[in-house]
Enzyme design. Structure first.
Site, PDB file in Angstrom:
ATOM      1  N   ASN A 100       0.810  -1.217   0.000  1.00  0.00           N
ATOM      2  CA  ASN A 100       0.000   0.000   0.000  1.00  0.00           C
ATOM      3  C   ASN A 100       0.849   1.275   0.000  1.00  0.00           C
ATOM      4  O   ASN A 100       0.329   2.356   0.289  1.00  0.00           O
ATOM      5  CB  ASN A 100      -0.924   0.016   1.223  1.00  0.00           C
ATOM      6  CG  ASN A 100      -2.191   0.804   0.988  1.00  0.00           C
ATOM      7  OD1 ASN A 100      -2.720   0.832  -0.122  1.00  0.00           O
ATOM      8  ND2 ASN A 100      -2.704   1.445   2.034  1.00  0.00           N
ATOM      9  N   HIS A 146      -9.676  -2.656   4.296  1.00  0.00           N
ATOM     10  CA  HIS A 146      -8.638  -2.776   5.320  1.00  0.00           C
ATOM     11  C   HIS A 146      -9.251  -2.940   6.702  1.00  0.00           C
ATOM     12  O   HIS A 146     -10.368  -2.491   6.962  1.00  0.00           O
ATOM     13  CB  HIS A 146      -7.748  -1.524   5.331  1.00  0.00           C
ATOM     14  CG  HIS A 146      -6.858  -1.398   4.136  1.00  0.00           C
ATOM     15  ND1 HIS A 146      -5.542  -1.808   4.134  1.00  0.00           N
ATOM     16  CD2 HIS A 146      -7.104  -0.910   2.905  1.00  0.00           C
ATOM     17  CE1 HIS A 146      -5.009  -1.555   2.941  1.00  0.00           C
ATOM     18  NE2 HIS A 146      -5.950  -1.026   2.180  1.00  0.00           N
ATOM     19  N   TYR A 194       0.515   9.017   0.501  1.00  0.00           N
ATOM     20  CA  TYR A 194       1.332   7.912   0.021  1.00  0.00           C
ATOM     21  C   TYR A 194       0.648   7.227  -1.159  1.00  0.00           C
ATOM     22  O   TYR A 194      -0.541   7.421  -1.397  1.00  0.00           O
ATOM     23  CB  TYR A 194       1.633   6.914   1.143  1.00  0.00           C
ATOM     24  CG  TYR A 194       0.434   6.484   1.956  1.00  0.00           C
ATOM     25  CD1 TYR A 194      -0.274   5.334   1.621  1.00  0.00           C
ATOM     26  CD2 TYR A 194       0.024   7.223   3.061  1.00  0.00           C
ATOM     27  CE1 TYR A 194      -1.366   4.937   2.359  1.00  0.00           C
ATOM     28  CE2 TYR A 194      -1.082   6.827   3.815  1.00  0.00           C
ATOM     29  CZ  TYR A 194      -1.766   5.686   3.458  1.00  0.00           C
ATOM     30  OH  TYR A 194      -2.860   5.297   4.195  1.00  0.00           O
ATOM     31  N   GLU A 208     -11.726   1.359   5.981  1.00  0.00           N
ATOM     32  CA  GLU A 208     -10.886   0.968   7.133  1.00  0.00           C
ATOM     33  C   GLU A 208     -11.806   0.695   8.305  1.00  0.00           C
ATOM     34  O   GLU A 208     -12.459   1.611   8.816  1.00  0.00           O
ATOM     35  CB  GLU A 208      -9.913   2.098   7.469  1.00  0.00           C
ATOM     36  CG  GLU A 208      -8.877   1.756   8.498  1.00  0.00           C
ATOM     37  CD  GLU A 208      -7.662   1.050   7.911  1.00  0.00           C
ATOM     38  OE1 GLU A 208      -7.273  -0.004   8.473  1.00  0.00           O
ATOM     39  OE2 GLU A 208      -7.112   1.555   6.924  1.00  0.00           O
TER      40      GLU A 208
END
Length: 348
Positions: A100, A146, A194, A208
């Protein structure tokens, strides 16, 4: 007489100013209600196993690969996909490096050699199947599933504050699950963003859900993730079918800083999350509130000029990343009035 003229002029300018204000209000209303045509969303992927020990997404994706009726919607392709099969097999976060974090141009363009990290090779394969990233051929939407050990509930992760489509989707999911809370984390930050697995798509959405230990699956956490995906797919279906979504505003938490644990000169952690902070994801944190506790009983307090909202508190996977929690601020995002551009084409 001069007083009378002054009063007349005052009344005149008051009327003009009022009319001008009304004109601006009308103009703003017309602008905000103007429909922004968006391309239909025809290709959707659901990723599980980006981290091989986060089991809710893995269980769901494997189930949907065997029986996909639940996720199929008319007019679009929905593809469930295990992103890191070797890590899933070993029930570990990754094999060589975090999948990831490697969807950047350098890694995606790296020459494939014998000793290339497994996750870099896998990223290139995923980019080939679902991308190329940044191109017109890329998948329209990716849900990346996730789990977290932190008490974050069912959280949606956005990467772009100007993507009306994903903001509208978050608004729809939040309303569908109300009164249950669905926080939205915005990771749009020049120094902290990111290269995620889902960033291959035109519209990346992270899901998440926690708290859930690594290598464990909990029925309540899996069910929460399943409902989020269901409502997300329902939104896409309605959008493709021609439903218009008027302007909306949602509350989000924007990432501002990753906070490390206190460390000694040998770079070892010397304090742990304070009990008052543990499990308090999304709760306000003010100057002077306790953050950490040393084994000698010393309390280390938060020092900040404004209220923060910590999340990913004491996430197990982030010890290696030197991250105790993420500091966020609360803000609002507004999306314009959207509809599918395919509708006008079909009726012309």
């Amino acid at each position: 007489k001069s007083t009378f003229l002054f009063q007349r002029y005052e009344l005149y300018f008051t009327v003009v100013f009022f009319c001008f204000q009304q004109f601006l209000t009308l103009l703003k209303s017309m602008t905000s209600c103007s429909v922004v045509p968006n391309p239909p969303v025809r290709r959707v992927a659901i990723f599980g196993g980006t981290h091989g020990n986060e089991l809710s997404g893995i269980f769901l994706v494997k189930h949907w690969q065997e029986n996909g009726a639940e996720i199929q919607r008319a007019g679009m392709e929905v593809k469930p996909f295990i992103t890191n099969p070797r890590a899933v097999e070993k029930c570990t976060r990754y094999i060589d490096c975090d999948l990831n974090r490697v969807f950047d141009p350098d890694n995606l363009g790296q020459t494939v050699v014998e000793d290339i990290p497994y996750e870099v090779r896998r990223a290139q394969e995923i980019n080939h199947i679902f991308g190329p990233k940044g191109s017109d051929d890329a998948y329209d939407l990716i849900f990346d599933l996730h789990n977290t050990t932190a008490n974050m509930g069912g959280t949606l992760i956005l990467e772009n504050s100007r993507d009306d489509f994903t903001i509208q989707m978050c608004h729809y999911i939040k309303n569908a699950l109300a009164p249950e809370r669905v926080p939205v984390l915005l990771i749009e930050h020049p120094n902290l963003k990111y290269a995620t697995t889902r960033s291959v798509a035109k519209h990346p959405v992270g899901v998440e859900v926690g708290p859930q230990p690594q290598g464990v699956v909990r029925a309540d956490i899996l069910d929460k993730m399943r409902k989020i995906v269901k409502h997300g797919l329902d939104f896409v279906h309605l959008f493709n079918e021609g439903k218009e979504f008027p302007p909306c505003t949602i509350e989000v938490y924007k990432i501002m800083e990753k906070v490390d644990y206190p460390r000694n000169k040998n770079d070892e952690v010397i304090a742990i999350i304070h009990p008052n902070l543990q499990d308090q994801d999304w709760q306000p944190l003010n100057n002077g509130d306790p953050l950490f506790l040393t084994l000698d009983g010393e309390v280390i307090a938060y020092k900040g000029d404004c209220t923060a909202y910590p999340t990913f508190i004491n996430e197990a996977a982030y010890y290696e990343k030197k991250q105790a929690f993420v500091r966020t601020i609360k803000m609002e995002l507004t999306a314009g009035h959207i509809r599918s551009s395919a509708i006008g084409q079909n009726t012309s």
